[in-house]
Design a protein around this motif. Sequence first.
Motif, PDB file in Angstrom:
ATOM      1  N   ALA A  98       0.857  -1.183   0.000  1.00 29.65           N
ATOM      2  CA  ALA A  98       0.000   0.000   0.000  1.00 29.65           C
ATOM      3  C   ALA A  98       0.894   1.235   0.000  1.00 29.65           C
ATOM      4  O   ALA A  98       1.754   1.388   0.868  1.00 29.65           O
ATOM      5  N   THR A  99       0.687   2.102  -0.989  1.00 29.72           N
ATOM      6  CA  THR A  99       1.450   3.339  -1.097  1.00 29.72           C
ATOM      7  C   THR A  99       0.560   4.492  -0.639  1.00 29.72           C
ATOM      8  O   THR A  99      -0.557   4.641  -1.149  1.00 29.72           O
ATOM      9  N   PRO A 100       1.042   5.290   0.307  1.00 27.94           N
ATOM     10  CA  PRO A 100       0.201   6.362   0.854  1.00 27.94           C
ATOM     11  C   PRO A 100       0.024   7.527  -0.121  1.00 27.94           C
ATOM     12  O   PRO A 100       0.751   8.508  -0.082  1.00 27.94           O
ATOM     13  N   THR A 101      -0.915   7.364  -1.024  1.00 25.61           N
ATOM     14  CA  THR A 101      -1.287   8.423  -1.951  1.00 25.61           C
ATOM     15  C   THR A 101      -2.751   8.733  -1.708  1.00 25.61           C
ATOM     16  O   THR A 101      -3.390   8.116  -0.867  1.00 25.61           O
ATOM     17  N   VAL A 102      -3.302   9.670  -2.441  1.00 30.79           N
ATOM     18  CA  VAL A 102      -4.729   9.975  -2.323  1.00 30.79           C
ATOM     19  C   VAL A 102      -5.375   9.680  -3.662  1.00 30.79           C
ATOM     20  O   VAL A 102      -5.105  10.357  -4.633  1.00 30.79           O
ATOM     21  N   PRO A 103      -6.197   8.626  -3.785  1.00 24.22           N
ATOM     22  CA  PRO A 103      -6.439   7.592  -2.775  1.00 24.22           C
ATOM     23  C   PRO A 103      -5.229   6.653  -2.655  1.00 24.22           C
ATOM     24  O   PRO A 103      -4.324   6.692  -3.488  1.00 24.22           O
ATOM     25  N   VAL A 104      -5.243   5.798  -1.653  1.00 17.30           N
ATOM     26  CA  VAL A 104      -4.149   4.845  -1.421  1.00 17.30           C
ATOM     27  C   VAL A 104      -4.003   3.937  -2.637  1.00 17.30           C
ATOM     28  O   VAL A 104      -4.988   3.461  -3.187  1.00 17.30           O
ATOM     29  N   THR A 105      -2.769   3.739  -3.067  1.00 24.05           N
ATOM     30  CA  THR A 105      -2.479   2.837  -4.180  1.00 24.05           C
ATOM     31  C   THR A 105      -2.046   1.492  -3.612  1.00 24.05           C
ATOM     32  O   THR A 105      -1.118   1.435  -2.807  1.00 24.05           O
ATOM     33  N   VAL A 106      -2.733   0.430  -4.007  1.00 28.95           N
ATOM     34  CA  VAL A 106      -2.406  -0.912  -3.527  1.00 28.95           C
ATOM     35  C   VAL A 106      -1.989  -1.749  -4.725  1.00 28.95           C
ATOM     36  O   VAL A 106      -2.662  -1.763  -5.757  1.00 28.95           O
ATOM     37  N   SER A 107      -0.846  -2.420  -4.595  1.00 32.90           N
ATOM     38  CA  SER A 107      -0.388  -3.295  -5.672  1.00 32.90           C
ATOM     39  C   SER A 107      -0.029  -4.662  -5.102  1.00 32.90           C
ATOM     40  O   SER A 107       0.238  -4.809  -3.912  1.00 32.90           O
TER      41      SER A 107
END
Length: 147
Positions: A98-107
Amino acid sequence: MATMTAAQKRSQAKAEYDAFLAGCPSRKLLDRLSDKWVTLVLAALGSDGSHRFGADCAGKPRSMRYSELSRLLAGVSQKMLTQTLRSLERDGLITRTATPTVPVTVSYELTDLGLSLHQMMRGLKTWAETHMDDVLANRATYDTRDA
């Protein structure tokens, strides 16, 4: 009676796995791996997405976002994809980042253990696609036989 270390016990248990035996825990793993969504997720995590254009998508395994997987796996529900990804993560076959972006990016990405299954799952998928006409013809022949 000699005592065994934990490592020796694990080694002995591993040597005794035999999926042909009713009580073998590897049967549950085989059950999970034979699920169509597990097979397709493990195969997809190496896809470059070009399969829709007739190209071979046996590219290098790479991480994929949830939305990419959802689009690639036509017909999978959000609930089923989420359950499948969680079970694969629990088994150590994929990692979730999970990368803390807006919205959260999950790979999601294959682990080394998952990579060891990747080619086999791609092969199973390819075999099914290649031989589907043969299977359908055999089913039709079987279904029209005299009982």
